[in-house]
Design a protein around this motif. Structure first.
Motif, short mmCIF file in Angstrom:
data_model
loop_
_atom_site.label_atom_id
_atom_site.label_comp_id
_atom_site.label_asym_id
_atom_site.label_seq_id
_atom_site.Cartn_x
_atom_site.Cartn_y
_atom_site.Cartn_z
N ARG A 23 0.52 -3.65 8.13
CA ARG A 23 1.69 -3.20 8.88
C ARG A 23 1.93 -1.70 8.74
O ARG A 23 2.78 -1.16 9.45
N LEU A 24 1.22 -1.08 7.84
CA LEU A 24 1.40 0.36 7.63
C LEU A 24 0.34 1.13 8.40
O LEU A 24 -0.31 2.03 7.88
N THR A 25 0.20 0.78 9.68
CA THR A 25 -0.74 1.46 10.57
C THR A 25 -0.01 1.86 11.85
O THR A 25 0.96 1.19 12.26
N ALA B 208 0.86 -1.18 0.00
CA ALA B 208 0.00 0.00 0.00
C ALA B 208 0.90 1.23 0.00
O ALA B 208 2.12 1.12 0.19
N ALA B 209 0.31 2.39 -0.22
CA ALA B 209 1.09 3.64 -0.24
C ALA B 209 1.71 3.91 1.13
O ALA B 209 1.12 3.62 2.17
N GLN B 210 2.92 4.46 1.13
CA GLN B 210 3.59 4.80 2.37
C GLN B 210 2.87 5.96 3.05
O GLN B 210 2.68 7.01 2.44
N PRO B 211 2.50 5.83 4.34
CA PRO B 211 1.87 6.94 5.05
C PRO B 211 2.86 8.08 5.27
O PRO B 211 4.07 7.86 5.38
N ALA B 212 2.34 9.28 5.36
CA ALA B 212 3.20 10.46 5.57
C ALA B 212 3.90 10.41 6.92
O ALA B 212 4.98 10.97 7.09
#
Length: 324
Positions: A225-227, A127-131
């Motif tokens: 995992r990007l949370t 998924a897109a990398q969070p800021a």
């Protein structure tokens, strides 16, 4: 080169196919022997069927091994014990090796002046990398970049020999012993620390390790995992593990209430930076979240050092808190 590649796995049959495909596609140098052992650590999915479906493709070089004791360390130790190659490679079940991975391993160990090697983990984003993704916590998602130069562990490189891209001589593993089963991931519990412990024991034994910038694996980063929730849980339980290990082998630093004093200082500086951002209600930046994670680090280490008691049989402590 006689290399045994060990893949510990737990309920990742679909991702495991990518790992096996990459190992099949990678070039094996002339004269080298490579065997692959998949260690199924109590999977409830189709892991065994996946491995059996690849056996013919590997032409006798692929083996399925079941390890009933839950935990990544148990799986790695079972794989190491069941194989006999001069070199032991370790790859995770959500990774793919670069096409020249075997060749780079072969070249690294030719002169006999190295005991272990590792290299970069290049992320493949699900998924897109969070800021807010903090650069200082890349290990949370297994994204590792030690630079573009060969570096010596312990002298020029203070990184950890992560077990998802590692090759160690069997002679050195026999010397330092198996992976610690006190810590390390067990099922969904985000304990860690077995790699840190192994790295420390290797260096204490005088092993020479190299970070090789061209020993590349590609690591899939799933959206879950990007949370921020995952980051908090990982940082807490990783530090719990380090606290447990510190009980066994304290560091040569100044302690305060059983915790290295520098950890208090890092958390205190983080809190001082967080204060003004709370007043401004600005909590979206990478630095802000990194500061928050420093506090989770301290809390986890304190809990691991003084309260958490790992049950090696079950891998779960009755008095461990639930992280939400």
């Amino acid at each position: 080169m006689k290399l045994d590649v060990i893949i510990p796995t737990y309920n990742r049959g679909e991702l495991l196919k990518r790992t096996l495909d990459s190992l099949l596609a990678a070039h094996i140098p002339q004269g080298a022997e490579v065997r692959v052992t998949v260690v199924d650590n109590n999977s409830k999915d189709d892991t065994r069927a996946v491995v059996e479906g690849y056996m013919a493709k590997f032409g006798g070089r692929l083996r399925y091994l079941f390890e009933g004791k839950q935990g990544r360390s148990h799986a790695l130790n079972a794989g190491i014990a069941a194989t006999n190659g001069d070199l032991v490679g370790m790859i995770d079940d959500d990774e793919e090796v670069e096409a020249h991975w075997y060749a780079r391993v072969d070249r690294a160990f030719r002169d006999g002046n190295v005991d272990f090697v590792s290299g970069p983990y290049i992320p493949r984003w699900g998924a897109a990398q969070p800021a807010w993704l903090p650069n200082g916590y890349r290990a949370v998602i297994g994204a590792i970049d030690g630079g573009d130069q060969v570096r010596v562990f312990g002298k020029e490189y203070d990184g950890v020999l992560m077990g998802g891209n590692a090759v160690v001589t069997r002679a050195m593993l026999n010397r330092v012993g198996p992976y610690s089963t006190l810590v390390g991931r067990k099922g969904s519990r985000l304990l860690a620390g077995e790699d840190e412990d192994m790295t420390a024991r290797l260096l204490a034994a005088g092993a020479r390790g190299l970070y090789l910038p061209d020993l590349i694996i590609y690591h899939y980063i799933p959206p879950e995992r990007l949370t921020k929730r995952y980051y908090r849980r990982w940082c807490f339980w990783n530090s719990v593990s380090l606290g447990v290990l510190d009980r066994e082998r304290p560091s040569p630093v100044v302690y305060l209430i059983g915790v290295p004093r520098y950890r208090y200082g890092r958390a205190a500086r983080a809190m001082l930076r967080i204060g003004p951002t709370l007043l401004k209600r600005d909590r979206s930046s990478s630095q802000n979240f990194s500061d928050e994670l420093a506090i989770w680090d301290l809390a986890g280490f304190f809990y691991g050092k003084h309260f958490y008691r790992p049950d090696d049989a079950r891998g779960v402590s009755a008095n461990s808190p639930s992280q939400g």
